[in-house]
Motif scaffolding. Structure first.
Motif, PDB file in Angstrom:
ATOM      1  N   VAL A  10      -4.351  -3.135   6.293  1.00 31.19           N
ATOM      2  CA  VAL A  10      -3.907  -1.740   6.290  1.00 31.19           C
ATOM      3  C   VAL A  10      -2.393  -1.756   6.389  1.00 31.19           C
ATOM      4  CG1 VAL A  10      -3.871   0.434   7.549  1.00 31.19           C
ATOM      5  CG2 VAL A  10      -5.990  -0.853   7.379  1.00 31.19           C
ATOM      6  N   TYR A  11      -1.725  -1.042   5.511  1.00 28.51           N
ATOM      7  CA  TYR A  11      -0.268  -1.007   5.487  1.00 28.51           C
ATOM      8  C   TYR A  11       0.219   0.189   6.291  1.00 28.51           C
ATOM      9  CZ  TYR A  11      -0.854  -4.612   2.088  1.00 28.51           C
ATOM     10  OH  TYR A  11      -1.220  -5.794   1.492  1.00 28.51           O
ATOM     11  N   VAL A  12       1.040  -0.089   7.286  1.00 24.94           N
ATOM     12  CA  VAL A  12       1.493   0.927   8.232  1.00 24.94           C
ATOM     13  C   VAL A  12       2.872   1.447   7.852  1.00 24.94           C
ATOM     14  CG1 VAL A  12       2.042   1.357  10.663  1.00 24.94           C
ATOM     15  CG2 VAL A  12       0.086  -0.100  10.059  1.00 24.94           C
ATOM     16  N   ALA A  13       3.804   0.548   7.562  1.00 22.94           N
ATOM     17  CA  ALA A  13       5.154   0.917   7.136  1.00 22.94           C
ATOM     18  C   ALA A  13       5.542   0.016   5.976  1.00 22.94           C
ATOM     19  CB  ALA A  13       6.150   0.758   8.281  1.00 22.94           C
ATOM     20  N   LEU A  44     -12.291   1.132   9.917  1.00 22.78           N
ATOM     21  CA  LEU A  44     -12.470  -0.066   9.103  1.00 22.78           C
ATOM     22  C   LEU A  44     -13.941  -0.418   8.958  1.00 22.78           C
ATOM     23  CD1 LEU A  44      -9.593  -2.377  10.406  1.00 22.78           C
ATOM     24  CD2 LEU A  44      -9.631  -0.993   8.312  1.00 22.78           C
ATOM     25  N   ASN A  45     -14.717  -0.231  10.020  1.00 23.26           N
ATOM     26  CA  ASN A  45     -16.145  -0.545   9.959  1.00 23.26           C
ATOM     27  C   ASN A  45     -16.844   0.253   8.861  1.00 23.26           C
ATOM     28  OD1 ASN A  45     -15.994  -2.403  12.049  1.00 23.26           O
ATOM     29  ND2 ASN A  45     -16.579  -0.922  13.623  1.00 23.26           N
ATOM     30  N   ARG A  46     -16.473   1.517   8.727  1.00 25.00           N
ATOM     31  CA  ARG A  46     -17.080   2.347   7.684  1.00 25.00           C
ATOM     32  C   ARG A  46     -16.691   1.854   6.292  1.00 25.00           C
ATOM     33  NH1 ARG A  46     -15.792   6.492  11.557  1.00 25.00           N
ATOM     34  NH2 ARG A  46     -13.915   7.095  10.409  1.00 25.00           N
ATOM     35  N   HIS A  47     -15.414   1.540   6.115  1.00 20.73           N
ATOM     36  CA  HIS A  47     -14.959   1.044   4.813  1.00 20.73           C
ATOM     37  C   HIS A  47     -15.595  -0.301   4.492  1.00 20.73           C
ATOM     38  CE1 HIS A  47     -11.928   4.068   3.779  1.00 20.73           C
ATOM     39  NE2 HIS A  47     -11.592   4.097   5.052  1.00 20.73           N
ATOM     40  N   THR A  63      -2.222   2.562   2.797  1.00 21.71           N
ATOM     41  CA  THR A  63      -3.096   1.850   1.861  1.00 21.71           C
ATOM     42  C   THR A  63      -3.983   0.866   2.618  1.00 21.71           C
ATOM     43  OG1 THR A  63      -1.480   2.006   0.065  1.00 21.71           O
ATOM     44  CG2 THR A  63      -3.180   0.320  -0.148  1.00 21.71           C
ATOM     45  N   LEU A  64      -5.261   0.878   2.289  1.00 23.36           N
ATOM     46  CA  LEU A  64      -6.236  -0.054   2.847  1.00 23.36           C
ATOM     47  C   LEU A  64      -6.810  -0.875   1.702  1.00 23.36           C
ATOM     48  CD1 LEU A  64      -8.397  -1.177   4.849  1.00 23.36           C
ATOM     49  CD2 LEU A  64      -9.726   0.890   4.364  1.00 23.36           C
ATOM     50  N   LEU A  65      -6.783  -2.199   1.839  1.00 23.79           N
ATOM     51  CA  LEU A  65      -7.355  -3.107   0.859  1.00 23.79           C
ATOM     52  C   LEU A  65      -8.408  -3.979   1.520  1.00 23.79           C
ATOM     53  CD1 LEU A  65      -4.099  -4.362  -0.927  1.00 23.79           C
ATOM     54  CD2 LEU A  65      -5.658  -2.565  -1.720  1.00 23.79           C
ATOM     55  N   LEU A  66      -9.516  -4.213   0.811  1.00 19.88           N
ATOM     56  CA  LEU A  66     -10.568  -5.128   1.249  1.00 19.88           C
ATOM     57  C   LEU A  66     -10.903  -6.054   0.095  1.00 19.88           C
ATOM     58  CD1 LEU A  66     -13.051  -2.591   2.907  1.00 19.88           C
ATOM     59  CD2 LEU A  66     -11.606  -4.197   4.129  1.00 19.88           C
ATOM     60  N   TRP A  67     -11.181  -7.324   0.402  1.00 19.61           N
ATOM     61  CA  TRP A  67     -11.581  -8.294  -0.610  1.00 19.61           C
ATOM     62  C   TRP A  67     -12.456  -9.345   0.051  1.00 19.61           C
ATOM     63  CZ3 TRP A  67      -6.575  -7.667   1.191  1.00 19.61           C
ATOM     64  CH2 TRP A  67      -6.069  -8.693   1.982  1.00 19.61           C
ATOM     65  N   LEU A 100     -16.469  -6.927  12.790  1.00 18.64           N
ATOM     66  CA  LEU A 100     -15.035  -7.173  12.862  1.00 18.64           C
ATOM     67  C   LEU A 100     -14.790  -8.356  13.785  1.00 18.64           C
ATOM     68  CD1 LEU A 100     -12.222  -6.156  11.987  1.00 18.64           C
ATOM     69  CD2 LEU A 100     -12.223  -4.715  14.041  1.00 18.64           C
ATOM     70  N   ASP A 101     -14.259  -9.420  13.229  1.00 18.09           N
ATOM     71  CA  ASP A 101     -14.113 -10.686  13.940  1.00 18.09           C
ATOM     72  C   ASP A 101     -12.717 -10.880  14.510  1.00 18.09           C
ATOM     73  OD1 ASP A 101     -13.516 -13.981  13.188  1.00 18.09           O
ATOM     74  OD2 ASP A 101     -15.143 -13.451  14.558  1.00 18.09           O
ATOM     75  N   SER A 102     -11.715 -10.420  13.791  1.00 14.66           N
ATOM     76  CA  SER A 102     -10.326 -10.573  14.238  1.00 14.66           C
ATOM     77  C   SER A 102      -9.473  -9.502  13.588  1.00 14.66           C
ATOM     78  CB  SER A 102      -9.800 -11.968  13.900  1.00 14.66           C
ATOM     79  OG  SER A 102      -9.963 -12.252  12.522  1.00 14.66           O
ATOM     80  N   LEU A 103      -8.421  -9.119  14.292  1.00 12.48           N
ATOM     81  CA  LEU A 103      -7.510  -8.074  13.828  1.00 12.48           C
ATOM     82  C   LEU A 103      -6.146  -8.391  14.409  1.00 12.48           C
ATOM     83  CD1 LEU A 103      -8.257  -4.320  13.617  1.00 12.48           C
ATOM     84  CD2 LEU A 103      -6.269  -5.054  14.918  1.00 12.48           C
ATOM     85  N   TRP A 104      -5.129  -8.443  13.547  1.00 21.01           N
ATOM     86  CA  TRP A 104      -3.802  -8.833  14.034  1.00 21.01           C
ATOM     87  C   TRP A 104      -2.705  -8.047  13.327  1.00 21.01           C
ATOM     88  CZ3 TRP A 104      -6.908 -11.608  10.842  1.00 21.01           C
ATOM     89  CH2 TRP A 104      -6.382 -12.028   9.622  1.00 21.01           C
ATOM     90  N   VAL A 105      -1.544  -8.026  13.966  1.00 25.17           N
ATOM     91  CA  VAL A 105      -0.385  -7.251  13.541  1.00 25.17           C
ATOM     92  C   VAL A 105       0.605  -8.160  12.817  1.00 25.17           C
ATOM     93  CG1 VAL A 105       1.692  -6.142  14.481  1.00 25.17           C
ATOM     94  CG2 VAL A 105      -0.571  -5.487  15.321  1.00 25.17           C
ATOM     95  N   ASN A 106       1.245  -7.626  11.783  1.00 26.68           N
ATOM     96  CA  ASN A 106       2.331  -8.316  11.086  1.00 26.68           C
ATOM     97  C   ASN A 106       3.531  -7.378  11.010  1.00 26.68           C
ATOM     98  OD1 ASN A 106       0.518 -10.579  10.012  1.00 26.68           O
ATOM     99  ND2 ASN A 106      -0.441  -8.764   9.156  1.00 26.68           N
TER     100      ASN A 106
END
Length: 201
Positions: free
Chosen positions: A124-127, A74-77, A171-175, A96-102
């Motif tokens: 990032v979409y896992v499933a 993610l840091n590279r992207h 799929t990875l999305l950044l905005w 990177l300040d926070s990262l959480w699972v849904n």
């Protein structure tokens, strides 16, 4: 006569490109959804159909090698996206300040929101089971349009009021974090799993 576009809103999209990492992340996310009692309690109290670690765990990259690997990618992207946005970071990097699972169950939605106190946000979409629902981005000028007419059905994407992305696994999305977005209803079967995150400067 000329017409040009002003004040662009950027949306970064890429594929993670690592099925083994996706499988590790899926297993880790499901384990957290089972073991994280505080997260399950918070999710239930908020009426969340499923589980999120948003309010319970803030150390996933230190806790699990799969999330540590993801954070490095993610840091590279994020650096690429910051450059595309022409951010003047004054010699510093986004952090990177926070990262959480849904882990969303059928019927789950996530209403429109922004990510305050952040610069860049993403998922990032896992499933992603069929029918799991798109992510929808809203034109940030919407509240200023007042009596503006609707856009035609054939309007190009950059002129539409809403933009939709139907993600696939990986799929990875950044905005930019001020961009209002929401998750449409999960009308499929099975769990929709994603990992969301914020970067600060």
């Amino acid at each position: 006569m000329s017409v040009r576009s002003l004040f662009a809103t950027r949306l970064y999209q890429a594929m993670l490109g690592d099925d083994a990492l996706l499988a590790e992340l899926a297993a880790s996310c499901r384990a957290l959804a089972t073991d994280d009692r505080a997260g399950r309690a918070w999710s239930k109290a908020q009426g969340y159909r499923g589980y999120t670690s948003y309010a319970s765990l803030n150390d996933l990259p230190q806790r699990d090698p799969a999330f540590a690997d993801l954070a490095k990618r993610l840091n590279r992207h994020a650096a690429t996206f910051a450059d595309d946005c022409a951010f003047d970071l004054a010699g510093r990097k986004l952090k990177l300040d926070s990262l959480w699972v849904n882990v969303m169950q059928p019927g789950a939605v996530h209403s429109g929101h922004i990510h305050p106190h952040s610069v860049v946000s993403g998922t990032v979409y896992v499933a992603v089971p069929p029918g799991a629902g798109a992510i929808r981005f809203e034109d940030p000028r919407l509240g200023l349009m007042m009596v503006a007419p609707l856009r035609r059905d054939d309007a190009p994407e950059e002129l539409r009021t809403f933009a939709y992305v139907d993600p696939a696994p990986g799929t990875l999305l950044l905005w930019e974090s001020w961009l209002r977005h929401e998750v449409m209803p999960h009308a499929g079967k099975g769990e929709r799993i994603s990992v969301s995150f914020n970067y600060r400067w």
